[in-house]
Motif scaffolding. Sequence first.
Motif, PDB file in Angstrom:
ATOM      1  N   TRP A 271       0.848  -1.198   0.000  1.00 51.22           N
ATOM      2  CA  TRP A 271       0.000   0.000   0.000  1.00 51.22           C
ATOM      3  C   TRP A 271       0.879   1.243   0.000  1.00 51.22           C
ATOM      4  O   TRP A 271       2.058   1.189   0.362  1.00 51.22           O
ATOM      5  N   ARG A 272       0.305   2.339  -0.446  1.00 48.14           N
ATOM      6  CA  ARG A 272       0.975   3.640  -0.390  1.00 48.14           C
ATOM      7  C   ARG A 272      -0.069   4.687  -0.073  1.00 48.14           C
ATOM      8  O   ARG A 272      -1.164   4.684  -0.658  1.00 48.14           O
ATOM      9  N   VAL A 273       0.231   5.558   0.856  1.00 46.87           N
ATOM     10  CA  VAL A 273      -0.737   6.565   1.286  1.00 46.87           C
ATOM     11  C   VAL A 273      -0.059   7.926   1.374  1.00 46.87           C
ATOM     12  O   VAL A 273       1.118   8.028   1.732  1.00 46.87           O
ATOM     13  N   PRO A 274      -0.790   8.991   1.041  1.00 43.84           N
ATOM     14  CA  PRO A 274      -0.243  10.336   1.197  1.00 43.84           C
ATOM     15  C   PRO A 274      -0.313  10.779   2.652  1.00 43.84           C
ATOM     16  O   PRO A 274      -1.237  10.423   3.384  1.00 43.84           O
ATOM     17  N   VAL A 275       0.682  11.552   3.076  1.00 43.46           N
ATOM     18  CA  VAL A 275       0.673  12.174   4.391  1.00 43.46           C
ATOM     19  C   VAL A 275       0.875  13.669   4.199  1.00 43.46           C
ATOM     20  O   VAL A 275       0.944  14.163   3.076  1.00 43.46           O
ATOM     21  N   SER A 276       0.962  14.408   5.298  1.00 45.46           N
ATOM     22  CA  SER A 276       0.875  15.871   5.209  1.00 45.46           C
ATOM     23  C   SER A 276       2.052  16.518   4.509  1.00 45.46           C
ATOM     24  O   SER A 276       1.905  17.593   3.910  1.00 45.46           O
ATOM     25  N   SER A 277       3.254  15.910   4.557  1.00 47.02           N
ATOM     26  CA  SER A 277       4.422  16.512   3.899  1.00 47.02           C
ATOM     27  C   SER A 277       5.550  15.481   3.854  1.00 47.02           C
ATOM     28  O   SER A 277       5.361  14.296   4.160  1.00 47.02           O
ATOM     29  N   GLU A 278       6.714  15.952   3.470  1.00 47.60           N
ATOM     30  CA  GLU A 278       7.912  15.134   3.327  1.00 47.60           C
ATOM     31  C   GLU A 278       8.158  14.270   4.568  1.00 47.60           C
ATOM     32  O   GLU A 278       7.967  14.702   5.695  1.00 47.60           O
ATOM     33  N   VAL A 279       8.610  13.030   4.342  1.00 52.20           N
ATOM     34  CA  VAL A 279       8.920  12.099   5.428  1.00 52.20           C
ATOM     35  C   VAL A 279      10.431  11.878   5.434  1.00 52.20           C
ATOM     36  O   VAL A 279      10.976  11.269   4.513  1.00 52.20           O
ATOM     37  N   LEU A 280      11.112  12.377   6.469  1.00 53.06           N
ATOM     38  CA  LEU A 280      12.570  12.339   6.517  1.00 53.06           C
ATOM     39  C   LEU A 280      13.128  11.260   7.438  1.00 53.06           C
ATOM     40  O   LEU A 280      14.341  11.056   7.479  1.00 53.06           O
ATOM     41  N   ALA A 281      12.264  10.595   8.197  1.00 53.89           N
ATOM     42  CA  ALA A 281      12.704   9.527   9.092  1.00 53.89           C
ATOM     43  C   ALA A 281      11.920   8.265   8.787  1.00 53.89           C
ATOM     44  O   ALA A 281      10.798   8.319   8.275  1.00 53.89           O
ATOM     45  N   ALA A 282      12.511   7.128   9.107  1.00 47.45           N
ATOM     46  CA  ALA A 282      11.879   5.854   8.794  1.00 47.45           C
ATOM     47  C   ALA A 282      10.595   5.661   9.589  1.00 47.45           C
ATOM     48  O   ALA A 282      10.598   5.798  10.811  1.00 47.45           O
ATOM     49  N   PRO A 283       9.475   5.347   8.939  1.00 49.45           N
ATOM     50  CA  PRO A 283       8.262   4.984   9.669  1.00 49.45           C
ATOM     51  C   PRO A 283       8.536   3.757  10.538  1.00 49.45           C
ATOM     52  O   PRO A 283       9.304   2.870  10.151  1.00 49.45           O
ATOM     53  N   GLN A 284       7.893   3.697  11.699  1.00 48.04           N
ATOM     54  CA  GLN A 284       8.102   2.594  12.631  1.00 48.04           C
ATOM     55  C   GLN A 284       6.768   1.919  12.944  1.00 48.04           C
ATOM     56  O   GLN A 284       5.728   2.571  12.941  1.00 48.04           O
ATOM     57  N   SER A 285       6.820   0.617  13.259  1.00 43.04           N
ATOM     58  CA  SER A 285       5.576  -0.112  13.505  1.00 43.04           C
ATOM     59  C   SER A 285       5.759  -1.165  14.581  1.00 43.04           C
ATOM     60  O   SER A 285       6.859  -1.717  14.760  1.00 43.04           O
ATOM     61  N   ASN A 286       4.662  -1.450  15.280  1.00 39.71           N
ATOM     62  CA  ASN A 286       4.628  -2.550  16.250  1.00 39.71           C
ATOM     63  C   ASN A 286       3.891  -3.759  15.694  1.00 39.71           C
ATOM     64  O   ASN A 286       3.567  -4.690  16.426  1.00 39.71           O
ATOM     65  N   GLY A 287       3.607  -3.753  14.390  1.00 43.53           N
ATOM     66  CA  GLY A 287       2.881  -4.849  13.759  1.00 43.53           C
ATOM     67  C   GLY A 287       1.389  -4.630  13.701  1.00 43.53           C
ATOM     68  O   GLY A 287       0.666  -5.412  13.081  1.00 43.53           O
ATOM     69  N   SER A 288       0.924  -3.546  14.292  1.00 41.83           N
ATOM     70  CA  SER A 288      -0.489  -3.196  14.260  1.00 41.83           C
ATOM     71  C   SER A 288      -0.699  -1.784  13.747  1.00 41.83           C
ATOM     72  O   SER A 288      -1.583  -1.517  12.939  1.00 41.83           O
ATOM     73  N   VAL A 289       0.153  -0.860  14.221  1.00 44.53           N
ATOM     74  CA  VAL A 289       0.073   0.547  13.833  1.00 44.53           C
ATOM     75  C   VAL A 289       1.426   0.986  13.290  1.00 44.53           C
ATOM     76  O   VAL A 289       2.471   0.608  13.833  1.00 44.53           O
ATOM     77  N   VAL A 290       1.421   1.753  12.221  1.00 45.50           N
ATOM     78  CA  VAL A 290       2.625   2.350  11.658  1.00 45.50           C
ATOM     79  C   VAL A 290       2.645   3.821  12.067  1.00 45.50           C
ATOM     80  O   VAL A 290       1.688   4.550  11.793  1.00 45.50           O
ATOM     81  N   VAL A 291       3.710   4.241  12.724  1.00 48.18           N
ATOM     82  CA  VAL A 291       3.819   5.622  13.198  1.00 48.18           C
ATOM     83  C   VAL A 291       4.806   6.369  12.315  1.00 48.18           C
ATOM     84  O   VAL A 291       5.940   5.917  12.110  1.00 48.18           O
ATOM     85  N   VAL A 292       4.389   7.509  11.791  1.00 53.13           N
ATOM     86  CA  VAL A 292       5.226   8.291  10.891  1.00 53.13           C
ATOM     87  C   VAL A 292       5.183   9.752  11.288  1.00 53.13           C
ATOM     88  O   VAL A 292       4.133  10.277  11.648  1.00 53.13           O
ATOM     89  N   GLN A 293       6.347  10.407  11.259  1.00 58.95           N
ATOM     90  CA  GLN A 293       6.418  11.843  11.487  1.00 58.95           C
ATOM     91  C   GLN A 293       6.765  12.551  10.187  1.00 58.95           C
ATOM     92  O   GLN A 293       7.660  12.105   9.460  1.00 58.95           O
ATOM     93  N   THR A 294       6.078  13.649   9.885  1.00 59.84           N
ATOM     94  CA  THR A 294       6.356  14.426   8.681  1.00 59.84           C
ATOM     95  C   THR A 294       7.143  15.671   9.037  1.00 59.84           C
ATOM     96  O   THR A 294       7.180  16.112  10.191  1.00 59.84           O
TER      97      THR A 294
END
Length: 383
Positions: free
Chosen positions: A129-152
């Motif tokens: 899957w690929r989803v848009p987020v609010s802006s550029e993503v400069l750090a690796a998204p992290q996940s616990n196997g249920s939720v993916v946490v991303v900072q923009t």
Amino acid sequence: MRFISAVGVVLVSAMMVACASDPTSREPAKLTDFQAEKKLKEVWSYSLGDGQAEAYHRITPAIDGDEIFIASSNGKVAVLNKSNGKKVWKKSYDLRIAGGVGVSGTLLFVGTSDGEVIAIDRISGDIVWRVPVSSEVLAAPQSNGSVVVVQTYSGEVQGLNFDDGKLLWSYSSQVPRLTLRGTSTPKIVSDIAMVGFANGRVVAFDVDNGAEIWEQRISVSEGSTEIERLVDVDGRLLVMGDGQTVVATGYQGQVMAIDIRSGRPIWVKNMSSYVGATENLGNVYVVTADGSVNAIDDNGQGALWTQTVLARRELTEPVAFDGAIGVGDFEGYLHMLSMEDGRLIARKRVDSDGLRAPMIVDGKLLYVYGNSGELVAYKLQER
């Protein structure tokens, strides 16, 4: 070091800012001769795409099981055997990767300069899957196997569904007019996701619903100019071996050890840093903005040693490896320091384009990803 403002891009050395009153101290320290006690032996290497490219990215490899995962700015992703560097698979995507790689279970995660999060099947390399987020993503998204946490880069944190990328929750922080070029990588411990922000704060969230659990200020904005008031938590958060303490580093701020559950500060040191810390043998190791490498007792009570011979060389996050502390610099040199007193014990030039991404350790191998896209695995041996 790069700063970005609301009115344009400003390229400034953090060392020049810190030493503006002393023009003689603006140049990076020249490399000095020393008695090498150990040597770095290359075990294997692998080249991927254009690495970090010309952008100020810190695309960092990730290890899970027997494999190491890497990505390049021009959209290439590869999975390698971590022991011998043999390719499992490599694919090219029409992506401008800026943040990566995160790995959890069956999925890999990368973020892009175009404001997307991409989930890739770990076995096949297919995009799930690929989803848009609010802006550029400069750090690796992290996940616990249920939720993916991303900072923009716009200061937003989003929790995405692991299976399909659908938005579960969102949090927005206020981004200062002037910030460092980069974002801290989210850190997930059990049911808590912790994120460092450009406003000098670390915030902990319930990973499932995004509810704020605690907030801690690491850096306080002070001074008469925007650069003097610049604060940021840009380095990776360090979860200590006890699993109950996180150490955050702040630019023009502090190094703070925080109780993960309560958010209560355990100890604080006044040190400015824009990269994360590491720990080993009861000590925390911090690279400050002026390029000194410091060993601190992990209870925060004392500074054990400080090494300044690499001043203003734009050092990477330190890494603990085989009884030594490693740091990379802007000219691509890997320096190994004794944990005992900080003396130089080995040096190797890895990449003439420089080193920026955090290095990673697994067992007896140190993995260094150069700016040009060369991933090298090293052993540290007696001379």
